[in-house]
Design an enzyme around this catalytic site. Sequence first.
Site, PDB file in Angstrom:
ATOM      1  N   ASP A  35      12.704   2.645  28.564  1.00 45.60           N
ATOM      2  CA  ASP A  35      12.431   1.213  28.441  1.00 45.60           C
ATOM      3  C   ASP A  35      11.862   0.700  29.757  1.00 45.60           C
ATOM      4  OD1 ASP A  35      12.527  -1.562  27.477  1.00 45.60           O
ATOM      5  OD2 ASP A  35      13.926  -0.790  25.978  1.00 45.60           O
ATOM      6  N   TYR A  57      24.027  -6.161  15.377  1.00 38.43           N
ATOM      7  CA  TYR A  57      23.781  -6.155  16.821  1.00 38.43           C
ATOM      8  C   TYR A  57      25.092  -6.368  17.567  1.00 38.43           C
ATOM      9  CZ  TYR A  57      18.805  -5.285  17.110  1.00 38.43           C
ATOM     10  OH  TYR A  57      17.583  -4.665  17.087  1.00 38.43           O
ATOM     11  N   HIS A  96       7.423  -1.687  25.930  1.00 38.07           N
ATOM     12  CA  HIS A  96       8.639  -1.309  26.679  1.00 38.07           C
ATOM     13  C   HIS A  96       8.389  -0.075  27.546  1.00 38.07           C
ATOM     14  CE1 HIS A  96      11.360  -4.353  25.155  1.00 38.07           C
ATOM     15  NE2 HIS A  96      10.983  -4.106  23.915  1.00 38.07           N
ATOM     16  N   ASP A  99       8.519  -1.540  18.818  1.00 40.77           N
ATOM     17  CA  ASP A  99       8.874  -2.963  18.767  1.00 40.77           C
ATOM     18  C   ASP A  99       8.295  -3.719  19.956  1.00 40.77           C
ATOM     19  OD1 ASP A  99      10.582  -1.480  20.466  1.00 40.77           O
ATOM     20  OD2 ASP A  99      11.994  -3.138  20.536  1.00 40.77           O
ATOM     21  N   GLU A 100       8.183  -5.006  19.783  1.00 40.54           N
ATOM     22  CA  GLU A 100       7.932  -5.955  20.875  1.00 40.54           C
ATOM     23  C   GLU A 100       6.816  -5.481  21.814  1.00 40.54           C
ATOM     24  OE1 GLU A 100      12.370  -7.900  21.171  1.00 40.54           O
ATOM     25  OE2 GLU A 100      11.998  -6.139  22.400  1.00 40.54           O
TER      26      GLU A 100
HETATM   27  C1  ACM Z   1      14.890  -4.463  19.171  1.00 34.91           C
HETATM   28  O1  ACM Z   1      15.986  -5.034  19.131  1.00 34.91           O
HETATM   29  N1  ACM Z   1      13.947  -4.858  20.022  1.00 34.91           N
HETATM   30  C2  ACM Z   1      14.559  -3.372  18.295  1.00 34.91           C
END
Ligand code: ACM
Length: 546
Positions: free
Chosen positions: A207, A434, A280, A342-343
């Site tokens: 990350d 989460y 990331h 992601d993101e």
């Molecule tokens: C995430 O929570 N960005 C997969």
Amino acid sequence: MKRIFLFVMMCATVACVAAQTNTNTYHIVPKPAKLKPQQGQFVFDADTRIIVPTDDIDMHHAAFALLERLLLSTGFSNTIAVNTNGDIKPGKNMVYCKLNTSISNKEAYKMSIEKDRIEIEAGAPAGFFYAMQTIRQLLPPEIERNVRAKDVTWAVPCATIEDEPRYPYRGLMLDVCRHFSDAASVKHYIDKLAFHKINRFHWHLTDDQGWRIEIKKYPKLAEVSAWRDRTLIGPYVTTGRKYKQERYGGFYTQEQIKEVVAYAKKKFVTVIPEIEMPGHAVAALAAYPELSCTGGPFEVEGLWGIFNDVYCPRDNTFEFLENVISEVVELFPGEYIHIGGDECPKLRWQNCHHCQTMIKELGLKDDHELQSYFVTRMEKFINSKGKRIIGWDEILEGGLAPNATVMSWRGQEGGIAAAKQGHDVIMTPTSFCYLDYYQSEDRDREPLSIGGYVPMEKVYSFDPTPETLTDKEARHILGGQCNLWREYIATETHVEYMLFPRLAALSEAVWTPGNEKNYDNYMIRLTGILKHYDAMNINYSRSNLK
Ligand code: ACM
Ligand code: ZN
């Protein structure tokens, strides 16, 4: 005469009442699919033997899961006997394992706990392993101790059990990038996953704030990308940020990775590595800025969030990622490599001559299709290595790579869309799964957290299969997973506080048939599990306990 008759009648009545009153309790989490209470107990002693039907290594691991606990805590010297040619018949004081090939689910088992023996049937070692975990939970909590416990009767209550999981994928993700856990701690978590019959460990290894896996071809990933010089103090704020100016980091050598993977295999847990792309990626770019759109320079991030600097989809980037993946696939025997996805902000791509030229030359519509091109190209490479990819649900944007499995985190919608397209899905929606979110509404009494609110009852109510799917589509839901992101979780005791006992609730959501779930009943069974946690010295949260 009359008096004697009356006396006899009274005795019979008392005996009858006693026979009906079964004081046995079954504190098993996840709750087995079927359990029929019986009276009496089986008591382990120094002569109890575990009989196994085959001599293969997985079968030994299954039996050893129980034997190891017995040896460490009881002081007995119990043994395993291999019964390949069937000479050993079921007898007294045995945990007698018998192959039953008509049990097609490899993780299923049938168990009969009788006063003089325990008999287990399963079609494969995994089923026997889960039977052993059930026995472990039924034993007194002292079974978890690693030193001899005195004056304990090692009894398990009699019962007949028929058990199998609702889903094949039952997972936990641990982020070791924002904060690191050493290999010994990771093994400790894996054992606790197995205790709850969770069978996938998703290891978030790269990350912005740290790269945690040694890659021999790129030594700077360990020398540079694994270390940051500062870490944000306190909550995420936009102004007046304060940092702890201290070098922080760590990485796993490939030898340590192999050790963890081998340990997990003994616990019937498959490890899924996550190598994030295209976003990331700042930690990797700090060491290899030539993989970015701008050329850098970059520093390994000490702030949390989403960062604009991502991999630029140029040939040298694909060469780098393919070389990384080539080493990764050698370390992880499971079928999946998680590629993140992601993101990934598109700002740099929008301002990059190379990226824009690529979009034109490949005839792509926009930068989402460029992300899709990126993921699809990596999928092709990973498939060529005999592995499949998992990506977070953003990989739907711009079109799914042909064989990708989708991990749906921004709600269940991404998973629904993927299943409708015929892709496999793992559900992990933030609102249920989460575990970095608060577990109490009274935030002042909780350690600082990223936000949100996911109490144990919410995790318990998680149903991975949306009602809107047809039966055919629903078959693509492989299961569910909880995630522990670690921005605010620096220590192992804090990890335990966030994981337990919510992980127990997850285990029931992904193992137990939906119509067998009942939160009040779960809470009763959890009292027994908490005693095991106590014996394991787990720092579990009491926020959701009465
Ligand atoms: C995430 O929570 N960005 C997969
Ligand atoms: Zn670029």
